[in-house]
Design a protein around this motif. Structure first.
Motif, PDB file in Angstrom:
ATOM      1  N   ALA A 115       0.830  -1.211   0.000  1.00 35.97           N
ATOM      2  CA  ALA A 115       0.000   0.000   0.000  1.00 35.97           C
ATOM      3  C   ALA A 115       0.866   1.264   0.000  1.00 35.97           C
ATOM      4  CB  ALA A 115      -0.929  -0.004   1.214  1.00 35.97           C
ATOM      5  N   SER A 116       1.959   1.233   0.719  1.00 36.62           N
ATOM      6  CA  SER A 116       2.844   2.401   0.794  1.00 36.62           C
ATOM      7  C   SER A 116       3.527   2.669  -0.534  1.00 36.62           C
ATOM      8  CB  SER A 116       3.883   2.201   1.902  1.00 36.62           C
ATOM      9  OG  SER A 116       3.243   2.153   3.159  1.00 36.62           O
ATOM     10  N   PHE A 117       3.960   1.619  -1.233  1.00 41.97           N
ATOM     11  CA  PHE A 117       4.579   1.796  -2.553  1.00 41.97           C
ATOM     12  C   PHE A 117       3.541   2.343  -3.538  1.00 41.97           C
ATOM     13  CE2 PHE A 117       8.242  -0.133  -0.942  1.00 41.97           C
ATOM     14  CZ  PHE A 117       9.223  -0.269  -1.907  1.00 41.97           C
ATOM     15  N   GLN A 118       2.324   1.856  -3.438  1.00 44.37           N
ATOM     16  CA  GLN A 118       1.257   2.332  -4.316  1.00 44.37           C
ATOM     17  C   GLN A 118       0.980   3.807  -4.038  1.00 44.37           C
ATOM     18  OE1 GLN A 118      -0.356   0.097  -6.606  1.00 44.37           O
ATOM     19  NE2 GLN A 118      -1.087   1.998  -7.482  1.00 44.37           N
ATOM     20  N   GLN A 119       0.888   4.148  -2.737  1.00 45.52           N
ATOM     21  CA  GLN A 119       0.595   5.529  -2.354  1.00 45.52           C
ATOM     22  C   GLN A 119       1.739   6.475  -2.722  1.00 45.52           C
ATOM     23  OE1 GLN A 119       0.002   6.032   1.876  1.00 45.52           O
ATOM     24  NE2 GLN A 119       0.103   8.261   1.740  1.00 45.52           N
ATOM     25  N   ALA A 120       2.960   6.108  -2.389  1.00 48.41           N
ATOM     26  CA  ALA A 120       4.096   7.020  -2.564  1.00 48.41           C
ATOM     27  C   ALA A 120       4.591   7.102  -3.995  1.00 48.41           C
ATOM     28  CB  ALA A 120       5.242   6.586  -1.653  1.00 48.41           C
ATOM     29  N   TYR A 121       4.632   5.964  -4.681  1.00 50.41           N
ATOM     30  CA  TYR A 121       5.276   5.920  -5.990  1.00 50.41           C
ATOM     31  C   TYR A 121       4.332   5.547  -7.126  1.00 50.41           C
ATOM     32  CZ  TYR A 121       9.145   5.377  -2.671  1.00 50.41           C
ATOM     33  OH  TYR A 121      10.011   5.537  -1.617  1.00 50.41           O
ATOM     34  N   GLY A 122       3.066   5.233  -6.800  1.00 50.74           N
ATOM     35  CA  GLY A 122       2.144   4.766  -7.829  1.00 50.74           C
ATOM     36  C   GLY A 122       2.587   3.439  -8.405  1.00 50.74           C
ATOM     37  N   MET A 123       3.296   2.652  -7.587  1.00 45.79           N
ATOM     38  CA  MET A 123       3.916   1.411  -8.050  1.00 45.79           C
ATOM     39  C   MET A 123       3.174   0.194  -7.482  1.00 45.79           C
ATOM     40  SD  MET A 123       7.853   0.203  -7.410  1.00 45.79           S
ATOM     41  CE  MET A 123       8.533   1.548  -8.339  1.00 45.79           C
ATOM     42  N   ASN A 124       2.695  -0.662  -8.365  1.00 46.02           N
ATOM     43  CA  ASN A 124       2.078  -1.916  -7.972  1.00 46.02           C
ATOM     44  C   ASN A 124       3.175  -2.971  -7.911  1.00 46.02           C
ATOM     45  OD1 ASN A 124       0.861  -4.511  -8.061  1.00 46.02           O
ATOM     46  ND2 ASN A 124      -0.992  -3.637  -8.951  1.00 46.02           N
ATOM     47  N   LEU A 125       3.523  -3.401  -6.714  1.00 43.23           N
ATOM     48  CA  LEU A 125       4.640  -4.338  -6.557  1.00 43.23           C
ATOM     49  C   LEU A 125       4.389  -5.680  -7.241  1.00 43.23           C
ATOM     50  CD1 LEU A 125       5.877  -3.591  -2.932  1.00 43.23           C
ATOM     51  CD2 LEU A 125       7.046  -3.109  -5.092  1.00 43.23           C
ATOM     52  N   TYR A 126       3.135  -6.068  -7.410  1.00 46.31           N
ATOM     53  CA  TYR A 126       2.871  -7.322  -8.130  1.00 46.31           C
ATOM     54  C   TYR A 126       3.273  -7.195  -9.602  1.00 46.31           C
ATOM     55  CZ  TYR A 126       0.439  -9.019  -4.028  1.00 46.31           C
ATOM     56  OH  TYR A 126       0.150  -9.419  -2.755  1.00 46.31           O
ATOM     57  N   ARG A 127       3.060  -6.029 -10.161  1.00 42.15           N
ATOM     58  CA  ARG A 127       3.439  -5.806 -11.559  1.00 42.15           C
ATOM     59  C   ARG A 127       4.954  -5.623 -11.718  1.00 42.15           C
ATOM     60  NH1 ARG A 127      -1.272  -1.879 -12.013  1.00 42.15           N
ATOM     61  NH2 ARG A 127      -3.000  -3.283 -12.418  1.00 42.15           N
ATOM     62  N   GLU A 128       5.625  -5.346 -10.611  1.00 44.71           N
ATOM     63  CA  GLU A 128       7.076  -5.139 -10.636  1.00 44.71           C
ATOM     64  C   GLU A 128       7.870  -6.425 -10.388  1.00 44.71           C
ATOM     65  OE1 GLU A 128       8.590  -2.321 -11.591  1.00 44.71           O
ATOM     66  OE2 GLU A 128       6.567  -1.569 -11.956  1.00 44.71           O
TER      67      GLU A 128
END
Length: 190
Positions: free
Chosen positions: A114-127
């Motif tokens: 959630a923090s990566f999504q909020q801060a960087y707009g990054m979905n870790l599953y897609r990364e």
């Protein structure tokens, strides 16, 4: 990590070149095996090397040395506090909590996501299979203070101080119980 060095994708050990997959999700899988109490150390080394270096056979004589090199050079997360010195140049004692971990990559996975999504707009599953372990660590360490993960770290680090109301102290203790790692009980200090 140095910004003028390329991300590690290969390394040399005892005269042989190895390709290495240090994608963050692969390294997290390595941590899962390292924490598996049913495996012996040698088995852990073999499995982790297979994950990182691909399925290849390794000379049994170098397996442990190779694993130790890979772990210390590319995976190990060092969380040392800087040494402080008194006026005479003697090292100051380190407080117990200064070396305590306030984050668990497994237990805090949803908060990290959630923090990566909020801060960087990054979905870790897609990364997965894209984001390098060193990049992941840097982004995690640099999360802004308004993210859920940073707020949880602040809760875990909180110590009561004079001037705080009884209600606030109780609220923080309740939050520390909710977000505690390893079922730790927060200190009872007023």
């Amino acid at each position: 990590m140095r910004l003028n060095d390329p991300l590690v994708t290969s390394f040399a050990f005892e005269g042989k070149e190895y390709a290495i997959d240090l994608s963050f999700d692969n390294v997290l899988d390595v941590f899962d095996y390292l924490n598996d109490k049913t495996l012996r150390d040698y088995e852990k080394a073999e499995i982790c090397l297979a994950l990182l270096l691909g399925d290849q056979s390794f000379d049994k004589a170098i397996t442990i040395d190779l694993w130790n090199h890979v772990y210390e050079s590319f995976i190990h997360i060092e969380s040392k506090q800087p040494i402080e010195y008194d006026r005479k140049g003697n090292p100051m004692p380190v407080k117990e909590d200064e070396n305590k971990n306030f984050i668990d990559l497994d237990k805090d996975a949803e908060y990290i996501f959630a923090s990566f999504q909020q801060a960087y707009g990054m979905n870790l599953y897609r990364e997965q299979r894209k984001l390098h372990w060193h990049e992941f660590q840097s982004l995690l360490n640099g999360l802004p203070s308004d993210t859920i993960m940073q707020r949880i770290i602040q809760i875990r680090m909180w110590k009561p101080s004079k001037g705080e109301s009884t209600e606030y102290k109780q609220s923080m203790r309740d939050l520390q119980k909710i977000y505690a790692l390893d079922d730790e009980e927060p200190e009872e200090v007023d």
